[in-house]
Design an enzyme around this catalytic site. Structure first.
Site, short mmCIF file in Angstrom:
data_model
loop_
_atom_site.label_atom_id
_atom_site.label_comp_id
_atom_site.label_asym_id
_atom_site.label_seq_id
_atom_site.Cartn_x
_atom_site.Cartn_y
_atom_site.Cartn_z
CE1 TYR A 64 15.59 -4.97 -7.68
CE2 TYR A 64 14.85 -4.56 -6.03
CZ TYR A 64 14.43 -4.36 -7.33
OH TYR A 64 12.81 -3.57 -7.13
CG HIS B 8 7.48 3.62 -6.01
ND1 HIS B 8 8.15 4.06 -6.96
CD2 HIS B 8 7.17 2.31 -5.59
CE1 HIS B 8 8.47 3.02 -7.44
NE2 HIS B 8 8.02 1.83 -6.92
CG ASN C 191 10.98 -2.73 -0.57
OD1 ASN C 191 11.73 -4.23 -1.25
ND2 ASN C 191 10.38 -2.54 -1.95
CE1 TYR D 182 -26.54 -24.36 23.31
CE2 TYR D 182 -26.43 -24.09 20.94
CZ TYR D 182 -26.88 -24.57 22.07
OH TYR D 182 -26.75 -25.94 21.52
NE ARG E 163 -26.61 -23.76 27.67
CZ ARG E 163 -26.68 -24.29 27.36
NH1 ARG E 163 -26.34 -25.70 26.94
NH2 ARG E 163 -28.44 -25.13 26.39
CG PHE F 184 8.73 -7.35 -0.25
CD1 PHE F 184 8.14 -8.33 -0.72
CD2 PHE F 184 11.02 -8.00 -0.74
CE1 PHE F 184 8.02 -8.83 -1.77
CE2 PHE F 184 10.67 -8.20 -1.99
CZ PHE F 184 9.87 -8.42 -2.13
CD GLU G 165 6.69 -5.41 -7.53
OE1 GLU G 165 5.32 -5.45 -7.89
OE2 GLU G 165 7.35 -5.23 -7.79
#
Length: 513
Positions: free
Chosen positions: A53, A83, A195, A280, A283, A329, A415
């Site tokens: 791959y 990309h 990746n 609070y 404190r 990834f 994905e």
């Protein structure tokens, strides 16, 4: 000086130094043999018959499409260009450079199959001030931060844009001006570069570094607020916190005791004070800020591990003689860490805002003038500064909504579960800026309140803190244009001056005396 990165062993302190200081970074030369061994395995696989791959196949849903050896270079180049689909404002330069350093750390593990020449070009870009322009939106934090890392990789092949010497240029021109030449990507190199979780992790680390600085400032400023309203230090007793046992709570209480030691304001009302308990927000400061500190420390440990991780795909297991497709990834650990940081930032701001509200309210502030102005009515004092903190607190509450619980299928359902780590981490910059402003306003109010207690004096440590503020912001008498005061006070928080004035980082260290 170049910071040497040790793959698998680089610390948060080193990463913060890189992020804040813009120093160049390079891999320890000892990493080179492992990098080259993995690259040799990939080169052999590219010439082989077996489908591997991303080496001799297409990507994602196209993994079943074989690519012949003569098209390897085109395959990797096309991957980068296709990309580069990021959108939005560019990531800031400091975080971009941190992202590049994290990619070096990942490649340095010797499991990515990248040639040393490609690693060297990435190092040279850091050394010679070539910073890729990275659009900040477009990653879902699984299959890697594909779009942001593609824009980084584009600069290495002479595409896209980069900043050099403060000027935004086509990447090829930026490289040329720096005396560098683009690289031609070999087998798997494009995939190895895009990746990974380095965009998400860099943004989360930046959020962590600022959140820790804000937390440190909150400890110091809350002490000043306690003195301003003449609050009690009894809730800081060590035995009380030891009985609960949470480390962050114990550390915050210890730091507060040290910061407030010697305050004449505190000593003036140990006896005869009609109040039994403080609200609070005074404190319970160790319990709230301490819990936030525990969350931040856990997130920091997660991000330190991720910063040193090999997170691309497939990974080259040299000792086993295998190239294996997996899912390193997937940025789920980063997404969880970012959500934890967001929760801590929101809560530190929430309790700080209540301290601001306490100090401006004459019914609760133990005789401080309304809105901390010497002439209330004619002057509004800190009235709207407090309103601003309420707006910022509310905004951070909304931004703190978890991102890690979201997912949407992408890439034709290949994905099908993603982490959403990228925008989960990216939102932290906005949240920390909001928190810094809240704390800046609290600092203004607390300093004003302590000064109203004269001739009684606060502790020496807190006196140094007030002096640091007064060097840039004078006390508020008559009303004036306030925006600049808020910005200056927030800058003291952001730049670490508040924490440094009281030595908070050392005081919060586990095991500090």
């Amino acid at each position: 000086m170049t910071v040497l990165l040790s793959p698998g062993a680089t610390t948060l302190d080193t990463l913060e130094r890189l992020w804040r200081g813009r120093e160049p970074a390079a891999l320890d030369p000892a990493a080179r043999p492992a990098v080259e061994a993995a690259a040799a395995m990939v080169a052999s696989a590219a010439d082989g018959e077996a489908a591997v791959y991303g080496v001799n196949t297409g990507f994602g849903k196209l993994a079943s499409v074989r690519v012949p050896p003569e098209d390897t270079e085109t395959l990797q180049r096309n991957l980068i260009l296709s990309h580069c689909c990021g959108v939005g404002e560019p990531l800031d330069a400091a975080t971009t450079r941190l992202m590049m350093a994290l990619k070096l750390l990942s490649l340095g593990r010797g499991a990515s199959g990248i040639r040393w020449a490609t690693v060297a070009l990435l190092q040279d870009c850091l050394a010679r001030d070539v910073t890729p322009v990275i659009p900040s939106q477009g990653s879902v934090g699984a299959s890697g931060d594909l779009a942001p890392l593609a824009h980084m990789a584009a600069t290495l092949i002479g595409e896209g844009e980069a900043i050099h010497a403060g000027e935004r240029l086509p990447s090829r021109d930026a490289l040329a001006r720096a005396g560098l030449a683009p690289v031609v990507l070999g087998p798997k190199e494009g995939l190895g570069l895009i990746n990974g979780t380095q965009f998400s992790t860099a943004c989360a680390l930046a959020g962590y570094f600022d959140a820790m600085r804000n937390a440190e400032a909150a400890v110091a400023i809350s002490c000043l607020s306690t003195d301003a309203i003449m609050g009690s230090t009894a809730p800081l007793e060590p035995a009380l916190h030891a009985l609960r046992g949470h480390a962050g709570q114990i550390d915050v209480a210890r730091a507060m005791r040290a910061v407030m030691a010697g305050s004449a304001i505190r000593e003036s009302h140990r006896t005869g004070d009609t109040r039994v308990q403080d609200p609070y927000c005074i404190r319970c400061q160790p319990q709230v800020t301490g819990a936030a500190l525990d969350l931040l420390r856990f997130a920091g440990r997660t991000l330190e591990i991720e910063a040193n991780a090999a997170s691309d795909n497939p990974l080259v297991l040299v000792d086993e003689g295998m190239i294996v497709s997996g899912g390193n990834f997937h940025a789920e650990p980063v997404a969880f860490a970012a959500d934890q940081i967001a929760l801590a930032v929101a809560e530190i701001g929430a309790i700080a805002q209540r301290r601001v509200a306490l100090m401006v309210d004459p019914t609760l502030s133990f005789d401080l003038p309304p809105f901390l102005t010497p002439k209330p009515g004619l002057n509004s004092g800190m009235m709207i500064a407090e309103v601003t903190t309420a707006a910022l607190m509310s905004e951070n509450k909304h931004l703190a909504t978890p991102c890690s619980t979201d997912s949407t299928p992408t890439s034709a359902n290949q994905e099908d579960h993603v982490s959403m780590a990228a925008h989960g981490a990216r939102r932290l910059a906005r949240m920390n800026a909001n928190l810094g402003l809240i704390l800046g306003v609290e600092l203004l109010c607390a300093a004003q309140g302590v000064e109203f207690r004269a001739p009684l004096q606060t502790s020496l440590c807190l006196t140094r803190l007030v002096a640091a503020l007064r060097r840039v912001v004078p006390a508020l008498g008559e009303d004036r244009y306030m925006a600049g005061d808020l910005a200056q006070a927030a800058s003291l928080v952001r730049e670490g001056d508040v924490s440094a004035a009281c030595g908070i980082r050392a005081l919060l260290s586990p095991g500090a005396a």
